[in-house]
Design an enzyme around this catalytic site. Sequence first.
Site, PDB file in Angstrom:
ATOM      1  N   TYR A 174       2.018  15.314  78.900  1.00  0.00           N
ATOM      2  CA  TYR A 174       0.893  14.527  78.411  1.00  0.00           C
ATOM      3  C   TYR A 174       1.333  13.739  77.180  1.00  0.00           C
ATOM      4  CZ  TYR A 174      -3.373  12.760  76.572  1.00  0.00           C
ATOM      5  OH  TYR A 174      -4.323  11.875  76.111  1.00  0.00           O
ATOM      6  N   ARG A 189     -12.619  19.570  58.858  1.00  0.00           N
ATOM      7  CA  ARG A 189     -12.690  18.779  57.616  1.00  0.00           C
ATOM      8  C   ARG A 189     -13.812  19.264  56.718  1.00  0.00           C
ATOM      9  NH1 ARG A 189     -12.786  13.701  60.659  1.00  0.00           N
ATOM     10  NH2 ARG A 189     -10.617  13.283  61.223  1.00  0.00           N
ATOM     11  N   ARG A 213      -5.275  21.593  67.694  1.00  0.00           N
ATOM     12  CA  ARG A 213      -5.154  20.162  67.410  1.00  0.00           C
ATOM     13  C   ARG A 213      -6.468  19.509  66.967  1.00  0.00           C
ATOM     14  NH1 ARG A 213      -3.920  19.173  73.499  1.00  0.00           N
ATOM     15  NH2 ARG A 213      -5.835  18.248  74.303  1.00  0.00           N
ATOM     16  N   ARG A 262     -18.630  15.779  79.781  1.00  0.00           N
ATOM     17  CA  ARG A 262     -19.153  14.785  78.845  1.00  0.00           C
ATOM     18  C   ARG A 262     -19.685  13.559  79.578  1.00  0.00           C
ATOM     19  NH1 ARG A 262     -13.597  12.454  75.945  1.00  0.00           N
ATOM     20  NH2 ARG A 262     -12.763  11.554  77.838  1.00  0.00           N
ATOM     21  N   GLU A 295     -18.218  13.118  83.499  1.00  0.00           N
ATOM     22  CA  GLU A 295     -16.867  13.604  83.800  1.00  0.00           C
ATOM     23  C   GLU A 295     -16.911  15.065  84.237  1.00  0.00           C
ATOM     24  OE1 GLU A 295     -14.090  12.925  80.635  1.00  0.00           O
ATOM     25  OE2 GLU A 295     -14.381  10.747  80.715  1.00  0.00           O
ATOM     26  N   ASP A 308      -0.208  10.519  74.536  1.00  0.00           N
ATOM     27  CA  ASP A 308      -1.193   9.487  74.212  1.00  0.00           C
ATOM     28  C   ASP A 308      -0.540   8.125  74.410  1.00  0.00           C
ATOM     29  OD1 ASP A 308      -3.573  10.797  73.640  1.00  0.00           O
ATOM     30  OD2 ASP A 308      -2.947  11.305  71.597  1.00  0.00           O
ATOM     31  N   ARG A 323      -4.148  19.055  86.436  1.00  0.00           N
ATOM     32  CA  ARG A 323      -5.594  19.199  86.316  1.00  0.00           C
ATOM     33  C   ARG A 323      -6.152  17.782  86.425  1.00  0.00           C
ATOM     34  NH1 ARG A 323      -9.057  22.954  86.681  1.00  0.00           N
ATOM     35  NH2 ARG A 323     -10.999  22.527  85.625  1.00  0.00           N
TER      36      ARG A 323
HETATM   37  P1  FAD Z   1       0.214   5.560  84.125  1.00  0.00           P
HETATM   38  O1  FAD Z   1      -0.775   4.787  83.355  1.00  0.00           O
HETATM   39  O2  FAD Z   1      -0.250   6.654  84.968  1.00  0.00           O
HETATM   40  O3  FAD Z   1       1.030   4.509  85.043  1.00  0.00           O
HETATM   41  C1  FAD Z   1       1.853   4.909  86.117  1.00  0.00           C
HETATM   42  C2  FAD Z   1       1.732   3.853  87.209  1.00  0.00           C
HETATM   43  O4  FAD Z   1       2.725   4.098  88.204  1.00  0.00           O
HETATM   44  C3  FAD Z   1       0.390   3.891  87.930  1.00  0.00           C
HETATM   45  O5  FAD Z   1      -0.221   2.610  87.891  1.00  0.00           O
HETATM   46  C4  FAD Z   1       0.752   4.281  89.371  1.00  0.00           C
HETATM   47  O6  FAD Z   1      -0.075   3.662  90.339  1.00  0.00           O
HETATM   48  C5  FAD Z   1       2.189   3.763  89.463  1.00  0.00           C
HETATM   49  N1  FAD Z   1       2.977   4.439  90.503  1.00  0.00           N
HETATM   50  C6  FAD Z   1       3.152   5.780  90.638  1.00  0.00           C
HETATM   51  N2  FAD Z   1       3.926   6.023  91.721  1.00  0.00           N
HETATM   52  C7  FAD Z   1       4.253   4.813  92.263  1.00  0.00           C
HETATM   53  C8  FAD Z   1       5.008   4.417  93.400  1.00  0.00           C
HETATM   54  N3  FAD Z   1       5.594   5.306  94.225  1.00  0.00           N
HETATM   55  N4  FAD Z   1       5.123   3.095  93.661  1.00  0.00           N
HETATM   56  C9  FAD Z   1       4.521   2.171  92.883  1.00  0.00           C
HETATM   57  N5  FAD Z   1       3.785   2.502  91.793  1.00  0.00           N
HETATM   58  C10 FAD Z   1       3.653   3.800  91.489  1.00  0.00           C
HETATM   59  N6  FAD Z   1      -4.280   8.243  75.441  1.00  0.00           N
HETATM   60  C11 FAD Z   1      -4.732   7.802  74.246  1.00  0.00           C
HETATM   61  O7  FAD Z   1      -3.929   7.371  73.398  1.00  0.00           O
HETATM   62  N7  FAD Z   1      -6.072   7.819  73.955  1.00  0.00           N
HETATM   63  C12 FAD Z   1      -7.013   8.270  74.827  1.00  0.00           C
HETATM   64  O8  FAD Z   1      -8.207   8.268  74.516  1.00  0.00           O
HETATM   65  C13 FAD Z   1      -6.554   8.743  76.104  1.00  0.00           C
HETATM   66  N8  FAD Z   1      -7.434   9.214  77.007  1.00  0.00           N
HETATM   67  C14 FAD Z   1      -6.975   9.705  78.198  1.00  0.00           C
HETATM   68  C15 FAD Z   1      -7.897  10.208  79.120  1.00  0.00           C
HETATM   69  C16 FAD Z   1      -7.451  10.744  80.321  1.00  0.00           C
HETATM   70  C17 FAD Z   1      -8.455  11.306  81.306  1.00  0.00           C
HETATM   71  C18 FAD Z   1      -6.062  10.788  80.593  1.00  0.00           C
HETATM   72  C19 FAD Z   1      -5.547  11.409  81.866  1.00  0.00           C
HETATM   73  C20 FAD Z   1      -5.147  10.259  79.711  1.00  0.00           C
HETATM   74  C21 FAD Z   1      -5.583   9.711  78.503  1.00  0.00           C
HETATM   75  N9  FAD Z   1      -4.690   9.155  77.592  1.00  0.00           N
HETATM   76  C22 FAD Z   1      -5.148   8.707  76.373  1.00  0.00           C
HETATM   77  C23 FAD Z   1      -3.245   9.039  77.903  1.00  0.00           C
HETATM   78  C24 FAD Z   1      -2.875   7.694  78.578  1.00  0.00           C
HETATM   79  O9  FAD Z   1      -3.591   7.563  79.784  1.00  0.00           O
HETATM   80  C25 FAD Z   1      -1.360   7.657  78.845  1.00  0.00           C
HETATM   81  O10 FAD Z   1      -0.651   7.738  77.632  1.00  0.00           O
HETATM   82  C26 FAD Z   1      -0.873   6.383  79.564  1.00  0.00           C
HETATM   83  O11 FAD Z   1      -1.733   5.970  80.589  1.00  0.00           O
HETATM   84  C27 FAD Z   1       0.490   6.650  80.175  1.00  0.00           C
HETATM   85  O12 FAD Z   1       1.017   5.481  80.743  1.00  0.00           O
HETATM   86  P2  FAD Z   1       2.107   5.590  81.891  1.00  0.00           P
HETATM   87  O13 FAD Z   1       2.593   4.191  82.135  1.00  0.00           O
HETATM   88  O14 FAD Z   1       3.102   6.636  81.584  1.00  0.00           O
HETATM   89  O15 FAD Z   1       1.332   6.162  83.170  1.00  0.00           O
HETATM   90  N1  UDP Z   2     -12.989  21.099  72.531  1.00  0.00           N
HETATM   91  C1  UDP Z   2     -14.132  21.861  72.523  1.00  0.00           C
HETATM   92  N2  UDP Z   2     -15.338  21.259  72.384  1.00  0.00           N
HETATM   93  C2  UDP Z   2     -15.465  19.921  72.239  1.00  0.00           C
HETATM   94  C3  UDP Z   2     -14.291  19.130  72.233  1.00  0.00           C
HETATM   95  C4  UDP Z   2     -13.067  19.745  72.375  1.00  0.00           C
HETATM   96  O1  UDP Z   2     -14.061  23.069  72.674  1.00  0.00           O
HETATM   97  O2  UDP Z   2     -16.604  19.426  72.137  1.00  0.00           O
HETATM   98  C5  UDP Z   2     -11.710  21.813  72.716  1.00  0.00           C
HETATM   99  C6  UDP Z   2     -11.251  21.828  74.182  1.00  0.00           C
HETATM  100  O3  UDP Z   2     -10.647  23.093  74.409  1.00  0.00           O
HETATM  101  C7  UDP Z   2     -10.192  20.764  74.234  1.00  0.00           C
HETATM  102  C8  UDP Z   2      -9.575  20.885  72.854  1.00  0.00           C
HETATM  103  O4  UDP Z   2     -10.675  21.174  71.996  1.00  0.00           O
HETATM  104  O5  UDP Z   2      -9.247  21.022  75.245  1.00  0.00           O
HETATM  105  C9  UDP Z   2      -8.874  19.641  72.394  1.00  0.00           C
HETATM  106  O6  UDP Z   2      -9.806  18.577  72.364  1.00  0.00           O
HETATM  107  P1  UDP Z   2      -9.381  17.102  72.659  1.00  0.00           P
HETATM  108  O7  UDP Z   2     -10.564  16.220  72.529  1.00  0.00           O
HETATM  109  O8  UDP Z   2      -8.155  16.792  71.885  1.00  0.00           O
HETATM  110  O9  UDP Z   2      -8.997  17.292  74.183  1.00  0.00           O
HETATM  111  P2  UDP Z   2      -8.679  16.284  75.333  1.00  0.00           P
HETATM  112  O10 UDP Z   2      -9.999  16.030  76.009  1.00  0.00           O
HETATM  113  O11 UDP Z   2      -8.070  15.064  74.723  1.00  0.00           O
HETATM  114  O12 UDP Z   2      -7.752  17.112  76.146  1.00  0.00           O
END
Ligand code: FAD
Ligand code: UDP
Length: 389
Positions: free
Chosen positions: A365, A188, A184, A292, A317, A367, A261
Amino acid sequence: MNIIMNTSFKEYDYLIVGSGLFGSTFAHQATLRGKKCLVIDKRPHLGGNVYCEKIEGINVHKYGAHIFHTSNQEVWDFVSSIVEFNRYTNSPIANYKGKLYNLPFNMNTFHQMWGVITPIEAEAKLEEQRAEARAMLNGRAPQNLEEQAQLLIGKDIYETLIRGYTEKQWGRKCVDLPAFIIRRLPVRMIYDNNYFNDKYQGIPIGGYNKLIEGLLQDVDIKLECDYFKHKNELDAICKRVVYSGPIDEFFDYCYGRLNYRTVSFETTVKNTSNYQGNAVVNYTERDIPYTRIIEHKHFEMFGDEIQKCSVSVISKEYSTEWKEGMEPYYPVNDNLNNSLADKYRELASNTKDVIFGGRLAEYKYYDMAPIVEKAIKAFVLDNTDSRKK
Ligand code: FAD
Ligand code: UDP
């Protein structure tokens, strides 16, 4: 907002468990169409994982850096109608033993790695390394991430920018990881450090909390309210439940627990206006324990604004194995967890009057943009279905 729960009739059309983007978008759509919603969250704040905490006037992405990106015009228009987005473009830098490289893999990276200047020179170098990878595979398809990465981008970039980072992120050797993870990342042949290929990208001006507050402005809310601790009272006052918490918890872990994870964050305030000059710096060598460093102000401050704010907040992180009590971040894509999730999904599909949606309730997962799209569709589907009933 206080909610009085003494009603013997169904006061709410929807009880929405979880105020993340899924629950908030669903609540917004339903309220707009005259439905009465109650949103509850067990956390003391709204927004789920997009929530930002203000530290020293800077919006800190408490649950990991979030950059909104999409090519879906409808989703972009929808979120932009709630809050204006800024022009942030994600362009992470990789630091390998003190030497810097641009990401994703593009002409800047190839120049830094090999000194090549033109796309033709870069293609020649890449082809030389890909040929070595093909020779090693001897006609076989790549079986794991290491083989796939070498075939895609060659051994130099694999060793420098991929191996250490990936092994830290996933806690496993690259030879034990599936090949698709690395496919993914864009490759480029132009000088372009934009990490995403999407048409639209940005951060809400004023932070993600503004987006969530905009979505929930006419909705009843109850925080620090765990659905399972108040299930009977809550079920009694609503017609339908929208559940966005963990799917295995809903069914009392009857088939066992799903695995995740997780990431832990070490957040500190630095006495400098500009700590690393970029929002995201990846540390790609194995020996540095974090993957990072995020410098949060660069998501929302540009030009002179950076110097005007004399301090900066950074988060290191650390990617770790999930244990009970930790935040569940990334579903584990192995056979055991996939088949367990399928069994829970089967139970969910047979559960009347509950809509399961979002990353935890689907154990998938997503976005942010696809989550918004799914929540909008879930409301439409539910109302189309109920008209049929
Ligand atoms: P959540 O945001 O997890 O909301 C679920 C809510 O339910 C939580 O507030 C929780 O407290 C509540 N809940 C759970 N159980 C209960 C219960 N029993 N009672 C009451 N409340 C409860 N997406 C992007 O597009 N760009 C990014 O750069 C990006 N970065 C990310 C980085 C990380 C580290 C992670 C993990 C995800 C990232 N994502 C990113 C994805 C993004 O976080 C999710 O798409 C989005 O948060 C999902 O929303 P959700 O409502 O499904 O879940
Ligand atoms: N990745 C890497 N080096 C970097 C950035 C990303 O090897 O500097 C790899 C890593 O395996 C990661 C994958 O590329 O799981 C996808 O990257 P992305 O940024 O989409 O991952 P995310 O952090 O969103 O899971």
